[in-house]
Design a protein around this motif. Structure first.
Motif, PDB file in Angstrom:
ATOM      1  N   ASN A 152      -1.070   2.411  15.929  1.00 34.20           N
ATOM      2  CA  ASN A 152       0.284   1.896  15.926  1.00 34.20           C
ATOM      3  C   ASN A 152       0.436   0.903  14.782  1.00 34.20           C
ATOM      4  OD1 ASN A 152       2.821   1.096  16.536  1.00 34.20           O
ATOM      5  ND2 ASN A 152       2.333   0.189  18.519  1.00 34.20           N
ATOM      6  N   GLY A 153       1.466   1.082  13.962  1.00 34.76           N
ATOM      7  CA  GLY A 153       1.670   0.206  12.813  1.00 34.76           C
ATOM      8  C   GLY A 153       2.548  -0.982  13.100  1.00 34.76           C
ATOM      9  N   ASN A 154       2.934  -1.198  14.359  1.00 33.23           N
ATOM     10  CA  ASN A 154       3.839  -2.291  14.669  1.00 33.23           C
ATOM     11  C   ASN A 154       3.120  -3.598  14.968  1.00 33.23           C
ATOM     12  OD1 ASN A 154       6.128  -0.786  14.324  1.00 33.23           O
ATOM     13  ND2 ASN A 154       6.210  -0.122  16.448  1.00 33.23           N
ATOM     14  N   ASN A 155       1.816  -3.597  15.120  1.00 33.49           N
ATOM     15  CA  ASN A 155       1.088  -4.822  15.373  1.00 33.49           C
ATOM     16  C   ASN A 155       1.164  -5.730  14.153  1.00 33.49           C
ATOM     17  OD1 ASN A 155       0.382  -3.776  17.842  1.00 33.49           O
ATOM     18  ND2 ASN A 155      -1.628  -3.079  17.138  1.00 33.49           N
TER      19      ASN A 155
ATOM     20  N   VAL B 239      -2.084  -4.832   6.411  1.00 32.18           N
ATOM     21  CA  VAL B 239      -2.981  -3.783   5.927  1.00 32.18           C
ATOM     22  C   VAL B 239      -2.171  -2.616   5.379  1.00 32.18           C
ATOM     23  CG1 VAL B 239      -4.747  -2.120   6.617  1.00 32.18           C
ATOM     24  CG2 VAL B 239      -4.826  -4.459   7.495  1.00 32.18           C
ATOM     25  N   TRP B 240      -1.146  -2.207   6.108  1.00 32.63           N
ATOM     26  CA  TRP B 240      -0.310  -1.100   5.638  1.00 32.63           C
ATOM     27  C   TRP B 240       0.445  -1.474   4.372  1.00 32.63           C
ATOM     28  CZ3 TRP B 240      -0.993   3.686   6.486  1.00 32.63           C
ATOM     29  CH2 TRP B 240      -1.560   4.117   7.686  1.00 32.63           C
ATOM     30  N   LEU B 241       0.910  -2.713   4.286  1.00 36.22           N
ATOM     31  CA  LEU B 241       1.593  -3.159   3.069  1.00 36.22           C
ATOM     32  C   LEU B 241       0.646  -3.102   1.880  1.00 36.22           C
ATOM     33  CD1 LEU B 241       4.117  -4.368   1.743  1.00 36.22           C
ATOM     34  CD2 LEU B 241       3.186  -6.616   2.311  1.00 36.22           C
ATOM     35  N   ALA B 242      -0.580  -3.556   2.066  1.00 38.76           N
ATOM     36  CA  ALA B 242      -1.556  -3.515   0.976  1.00 38.76           C
ATOM     37  C   ALA B 242      -1.868  -2.077   0.560  1.00 38.76           C
ATOM     38  CB  ALA B 242      -2.838  -4.230   1.408  1.00 38.76           C
ATOM     39  N   ILE B 243      -2.007  -1.181   1.517  1.00 37.26           N
ATOM     40  CA  ILE B 243      -2.285   0.226   1.199  1.00 37.26           C
ATOM     41  C   ILE B 243      -1.133   0.832   0.417  1.00 37.26           C
ATOM     42  CG2 ILE B 243      -2.557   2.524   2.222  1.00 37.26           C
ATOM     43  CD1 ILE B 243      -4.159   1.137   4.478  1.00 37.26           C
ATOM     44  N   ILE B 244       0.083   0.587   0.862  1.00 37.26           N
ATOM     45  CA  ILE B 244       1.259   1.161   0.197  1.00 37.26           C
ATOM     46  C   ILE B 244       1.411   0.602  -1.211  1.00 37.26           C
ATOM     47  CG2 ILE B 244       3.782   1.245   0.252  1.00 37.26           C
ATOM     48  CD1 ILE B 244       3.508   1.391   3.346  1.00 37.26           C
TER      49      ILE B 244
ATOM     50  N   ALA C  65       8.352   3.860 -11.652  1.00 41.95           N
ATOM     51  CA  ALA C  65       7.518   4.616 -10.715  1.00 41.95           C
ATOM     52  C   ALA C  65       6.994   3.718  -9.607  1.00 41.95           C
ATOM     53  CB  ALA C  65       6.357   5.268 -11.466  1.00 41.95           C
ATOM     54  N   PHE C  66       6.642   2.469  -9.961  1.00 45.38           N
ATOM     55  CA  PHE C  66       6.176   1.534  -8.940  1.00 45.38           C
ATOM     56  C   PHE C  66       7.284   1.211  -7.947  1.00 45.38           C
ATOM     57  CE2 PHE C  66       5.694  -2.763  -7.287  1.00 45.38           C
ATOM     58  CZ  PHE C  66       4.458  -2.646  -6.673  1.00 45.38           C
ATOM     59  N   MET C  67       8.449   0.904  -8.443  1.00 48.11           N
ATOM     60  CA  MET C  67       9.564   0.556  -7.553  1.00 48.11           C
ATOM     61  C   MET C  67       9.945   1.742  -6.667  1.00 48.11           C
ATOM     62  SD  MET C  67      10.161  -2.571  -7.991  1.00 48.11           S
ATOM     63  CE  MET C  67      11.691  -2.753  -7.131  1.00 48.11           C
ATOM     64  N   GLY C  68       9.966   2.932  -7.240  1.00 48.76           N
ATOM     65  CA  GLY C  68      10.323   4.110  -6.459  1.00 48.76           C
ATOM     66  C   GLY C  68       9.305   4.457  -5.400  1.00 48.76           C
ATOM     67  N   SER C  69       8.044   4.449  -5.773  1.00 49.41           N
ATOM     68  CA  SER C  69       7.020   4.824  -4.796  1.00 49.41           C
ATOM     69  C   SER C  69       6.808   3.734  -3.752  1.00 49.41           C
ATOM     70  CB  SER C  69       5.711   5.171  -5.500  1.00 49.41           C
ATOM     71  OG  SER C  69       5.247   4.069  -6.245  1.00 49.41           O
ATOM     72  N   ALA C  70       6.951   2.464  -4.116  1.00 49.65           N
ATOM     73  CA  ALA C  70       6.800   1.389  -3.141  1.00 49.65           C
ATOM     74  C   ALA C  70       7.941   1.420  -2.124  1.00 49.65           C
ATOM     75  CB  ALA C  70       6.757   0.032  -3.843  1.00 49.65           C
ATOM     76  N   SER C  71       9.163   1.599  -2.588  1.00 49.97           N
ATOM     77  CA  SER C  71      10.291   1.634  -1.653  1.00 49.97           C
ATOM     78  C   SER C  71      10.231   2.885  -0.775  1.00 49.97           C
ATOM     79  CB  SER C  71      11.621   1.564  -2.405  1.00 49.97           C
ATOM     80  OG  SER C  71      11.755   2.666  -3.265  1.00 49.97           O
ATOM     81  N   LEU C  72       9.812   4.010  -1.344  1.00 52.77           N
ATOM     82  CA  LEU C  72       9.669   5.224  -0.549  1.00 52.77           C
ATOM     83  C   LEU C  72       8.555   5.072   0.481  1.00 52.77           C
ATOM     84  CD1 LEU C  72      10.482   8.196  -0.084  1.00 52.77           C
ATOM     85  CD2 LEU C  72       8.707   8.801  -1.717  1.00 52.77           C
ATOM     86  N   GLY C  73       7.447   4.473   0.092  1.00 51.56           N
ATOM     87  CA  GLY C  73       6.336   4.265   1.019  1.00 51.56           C
ATOM     88  C   GLY C  73       6.698   3.323   2.157  1.00 51.56           C
ATOM     89  N   LEU C  74       7.397   2.237   1.835  1.00 48.95           N
ATOM     90  CA  LEU C  74       7.804   1.294   2.883  1.00 48.95           C
ATOM     91  C   LEU C  74       8.831   1.912   3.822  1.00 48.95           C
ATOM     92  CD1 LEU C  74       7.965  -1.976   0.780  1.00 48.95           C
ATOM     93  CD2 LEU C  74       6.271  -1.367   2.511  1.00 48.95           C
ATOM     94  N   ALA C  75       9.761   2.688   3.267  1.00 45.36           N
ATOM     95  CA  ALA C  75      10.757   3.353   4.123  1.00 45.36           C
ATOM     96  C   ALA C  75      10.099   4.405   5.007  1.00 45.36           C
ATOM     97  CB  ALA C  75      11.839   3.984   3.256  1.00 45.36           C
TER      98      ALA C  75
ATOM     99  N   HIS D 225       7.002   4.386   6.052  1.00 46.47           N
ATOM    100  CA  HIS D 225       6.226   3.681   7.085  1.00 46.47           C
ATOM    101  C   HIS D 225       7.132   3.178   8.195  1.00 46.47           C
ATOM    102  CE1 HIS D 225       4.342   0.056   8.850  1.00 46.47           C
ATOM    103  NE2 HIS D 225       3.302   0.878   8.909  1.00 46.47           N
ATOM    104  N   ARG D 226       8.265   2.617   7.825  1.00 46.65           N
ATOM    105  CA  ARG D 226       9.205   2.129   8.834  1.00 46.65           C
ATOM    106  C   ARG D 226       9.734   3.287   9.683  1.00 46.65           C
ATOM    107  NH1 ARG D 226      13.658  -2.413   8.385  1.00 46.65           N
ATOM    108  NH2 ARG D 226      11.725  -3.547   8.555  1.00 46.65           N
ATOM    109  N   PHE D 227      10.021   4.410   9.052  1.00 40.52           N
ATOM    110  CA  PHE D 227      10.538   5.565   9.768  1.00 40.52           C
ATOM    111  C   PHE D 227       9.502   6.121  10.749  1.00 40.52           C
ATOM    112  CE2 PHE D 227      11.039  10.216  10.024  1.00 40.52           C
ATOM    113  CZ  PHE D 227      12.275  10.266  10.628  1.00 40.52           C
ATOM    114  N   LEU D 228       8.241   6.159  10.330  1.00 41.52           N
ATOM    115  CA  LEU D 228       7.205   6.759  11.154  1.00 41.52           C
ATOM    116  C   LEU D 228       6.729   5.846  12.284  1.00 41.52           C
ATOM    117  CD1 LEU D 228       5.077   8.544   8.440  1.00 41.52           C
ATOM    118  CD2 LEU D 228       6.607   9.591  10.112  1.00 41.52           C
ATOM    119  N   THR D 229       6.859   4.529  12.125  1.00 43.81           N
ATOM    120  CA  THR D 229       6.320   3.626  13.128  1.00 43.81           C
ATOM    121  C   THR D 229       7.377   3.085  14.084  1.00 43.81           C
ATOM    122  OG1 THR D 229       6.501   1.756  11.619  1.00 43.81           O
ATOM    123  CG2 THR D 229       4.376   2.920  11.725  1.00 43.81           C
TER     124      THR D 229
END
Length: 65
Positions: free
Chosen positions: A2-5, A11-16, A48-58, A60-64
């Motif tokens: 679960n990514g909500n803890n 950890v997830w922010l660092a990975i993304i 590319a950084f801004m696009g992939s970071a925002s896509l990754g964070l979105a 993660h939020r959608f999946l968790t």
């Protein structure tokens, strides 16, 4: 997992962000090797950084939630 803890969020922010950094460096290097000006290669890397970071964070939020 679960990514909500609160302990897992960092950890997830660092990975993304590390994955986004890898995407940015790779895309900037490819553009530079293909003959683009250094300023353009840096711009592509930043975009590319801004696009992939925002896509990754979105994603993660959608999946968790």
């Amino acid at each position: 997992m679960n990514g909500n803890n609160a302990s897992n969020r960092g950890v997830w922010l660092a990975i993304i962000l590390l994955a986004s950094l890898c995407v940015a460096v790779t895309s900037g290097a490819i553009f530079y090797l293909l003959g683009a000006q250094p300023a353009a290669a840096l711009g592509v890397g930043g975009a590319a950084f801004m696009g992939s970071a925002s896509l990754g964070l979105a994603a993660h939020r959608f999946l968790t939630e």
